[in-house]
Enzyme design. Sequence first.
Site, PDB file in Angstrom:
ATOM      1  N   ASP A 188      10.992   3.270  -8.084  1.00 30.92           N
ATOM      2  CA  ASP A 188       9.771   3.611  -7.386  1.00 30.92           C
ATOM      3  C   ASP A 188       8.983   2.325  -7.200  1.00 30.92           C
ATOM      4  O   ASP A 188       8.807   1.554  -8.142  1.00 30.92           O
ATOM      5  CB  ASP A 188       8.962   4.641  -8.192  1.00 30.92           C
ATOM      6  CG  ASP A 188       8.086   5.436  -7.262  1.00 30.92           C
ATOM      7  OD1 ASP A 188       8.633   6.139  -6.401  1.00 30.92           O
ATOM      8  OD2 ASP A 188       6.846   5.315  -7.347  1.00 30.92           O
ATOM      9  N   ASP A 230       7.115  -5.279   4.771  1.00 30.58           N
ATOM     10  CA  ASP A 230       7.674  -6.640   4.806  1.00 30.58           C
ATOM     11  C   ASP A 230       7.030  -7.565   5.852  1.00 30.58           C
ATOM     12  O   ASP A 230       6.806  -8.747   5.556  1.00 30.58           O
ATOM     13  CB  ASP A 230       9.191  -6.597   5.033  1.00 30.58           C
ATOM     14  CG  ASP A 230       9.963  -6.274   3.758  1.00 30.58           C
ATOM     15  OD1 ASP A 230       9.354  -6.323   2.667  1.00 30.58           O
ATOM     16  OD2 ASP A 230      11.159  -5.970   3.856  1.00 30.58           O
TER      17      ASP A 230
HETATM   18  P1  ITT Z   1      13.173   6.408  -2.253  1.00 36.16           P
HETATM   19  O1  ITT Z   1      14.073   7.406  -1.618  1.00 36.16           O
HETATM   20  O2  ITT Z   1      13.900   5.422  -3.117  1.00 36.16           O
HETATM   21  O3  ITT Z   1      11.978   7.022  -2.944  1.00 36.16           O
HETATM   22  P2  ITT Z   1      11.142   5.286  -0.458  1.00 36.16           P
HETATM   23  O4  ITT Z   1      11.239   4.427   0.751  1.00 36.16           O
HETATM   24  O5  ITT Z   1      10.429   6.616  -0.328  1.00 36.16           O
HETATM   25  O6  ITT Z   1      12.637   5.512  -1.018  1.00 36.16           O
HETATM   26  P3  ITT Z   1       9.280   4.631  -2.598  1.00 36.16           P
HETATM   27  O7  ITT Z   1       9.037   6.088  -2.844  1.00 36.16           O
HETATM   28  O8  ITT Z   1       9.571   3.752  -3.779  1.00 36.16           O
HETATM   29  O9  ITT Z   1      10.505   4.415  -1.598  1.00 36.16           O
HETATM   30  O10 ITT Z   1       8.071   4.107  -1.754  1.00 36.16           O
HETATM   31  C1  ITT Z   1       7.781   2.802  -1.693  1.00 36.16           C
HETATM   32  C2  ITT Z   1       7.198   2.458  -0.337  1.00 36.16           C
HETATM   33  O11 ITT Z   1       6.600   1.162  -0.525  1.00 36.16           O
HETATM   34  C3  ITT Z   1       8.280   2.284   0.721  1.00 36.16           C
HETATM   35  O12 ITT Z   1       8.430   3.415   1.549  1.00 36.16           O
HETATM   36  C4  ITT Z   1       7.771   1.076   1.514  1.00 36.16           C
HETATM   37  O13 ITT Z   1       6.898   1.515   2.523  1.00 36.16           O
HETATM   38  C5  ITT Z   1       7.003   0.283   0.468  1.00 36.16           C
HETATM   39  N1  ITT Z   1       7.883  -0.750  -0.109  1.00 36.16           N
HETATM   40  C6  ITT Z   1       8.506  -0.741  -1.308  1.00 36.16           C
HETATM   41  N2  ITT Z   1       9.265  -1.827  -1.474  1.00 36.16           N
HETATM   42  C7  ITT Z   1       9.127  -2.543  -0.351  1.00 36.16           C
HETATM   43  C8  ITT Z   1       9.675  -3.764   0.098  1.00 36.16           C
HETATM   44  O14 ITT Z   1      10.564  -4.447  -0.624  1.00 36.16           O
HETATM   45  N3  ITT Z   1       9.313  -4.197   1.299  1.00 36.16           N
HETATM   46  C9  ITT Z   1       8.438  -3.522   2.061  1.00 36.16           C
HETATM   47  N4  ITT Z   1       7.888  -2.354   1.739  1.00 36.16           N
HETATM   48  C10 ITT Z   1       8.229  -1.862   0.529  1.00 36.16           C
END
Ligand code: ITT
Length: 194
Positions: free
Chosen positions: A65, A143
Site C-alpha cells: 500500500d 510520477d
Molecule cells: P493495488 O491494487 O496494489 O492497491 P493501487 O494503484 O490501487 O494498486 P494503492 O492502493 O497502493 O495502489 O494506491 C496508491 C496510489 O498512490 C496509486 O494509485 C498511485 O496513484 C499513487 N502511487 C503510489 N506509488 C506511486 C508511484 O511509484 N508513482 C506514482 N504514483 C504512485
Amino acid sequence: MKLHFLTGNKNKVIEAEKRLGPLGFDIIQENLQPPEIQADTLEEVALFSAKWAEPYAKKPFFLEDSGFFVDSLNGFPGVYSAYVFRTLGYMGILRLLEGVEKRCARFVAIIAYHDGEVIRMFRGEVLGTVTREPRGGNGFGYDPIFIPEGSSRTFAEMDTEEKGRFSHRGKALENMERWLKIGYEETERKGLGF
Ligand code: ITT
C-alpha cells in the site's frame, strides 16, 4: 523462489520484477483485490489487506500500500492517494498547490509479506518536491509531478531501473529482499532448502 504479488496495478509488478527478478525471485501477479478500508495509516491498510487475503492467497505472498504525502496539504492525499488520483488526478494536486512556494512531498510504500505463517511489514520512503507542471511520459500515478531528492528529473522522466534506485517502492522492496535473503541463507545453512 515464487512470490505472489497481490495487486491490480501492473506498474507495481513491473517495478518489483525489475528489482527482484535478477535476484532469482519469480514475481507472480495475483488479481485478488482486498477491500480498501478507510484508516489513518498505510500500515493499517496493508495489514488489514494481508489478513483479509490470508485464506485465499497462495503463499508466500505480499501486497503493497502506498501513498503520496504533500507537506503543504498536511499530508493529503496520503492514504487516499488512489481515490484522489481517480477523481482529481495529478492536475488536481497541481491546482491545489497553485501559488504555493513550499512544495515538499514524499512517497511512502508499506509492504505486507505473508510467509505462510506470519506477516512482516517493510517500509520505504522518498522525499522530494512537486513540480509546477507535469513532466515525462513513463511510470504511473503522480510520477509526472514528483522530483526525488538527488535528481532534477521527475519519476515519469526516468526508466524503471532509475526510478527504483530512488523510489519508496524500491526501498521497501530492498528491505524485504534483505530479509528474504537472510531467511534464505539461514534455511540453506540448516540444509532445509525452499
Ligand atoms: P493495488 O491494487 O496494489 O492497491 P493501487 O494503484 O490501487 O494498486 P494503492 O492502493 O497502493 O495502489 O494506491 C496508491 C496510489 O498512490 C496509486 O494509485 C498511485 O496513484 C499513487 N502511487 C503510489 N506509488 C506511486 C508511484 O511509484 N508513482 C506514482 N504514483 C504512485
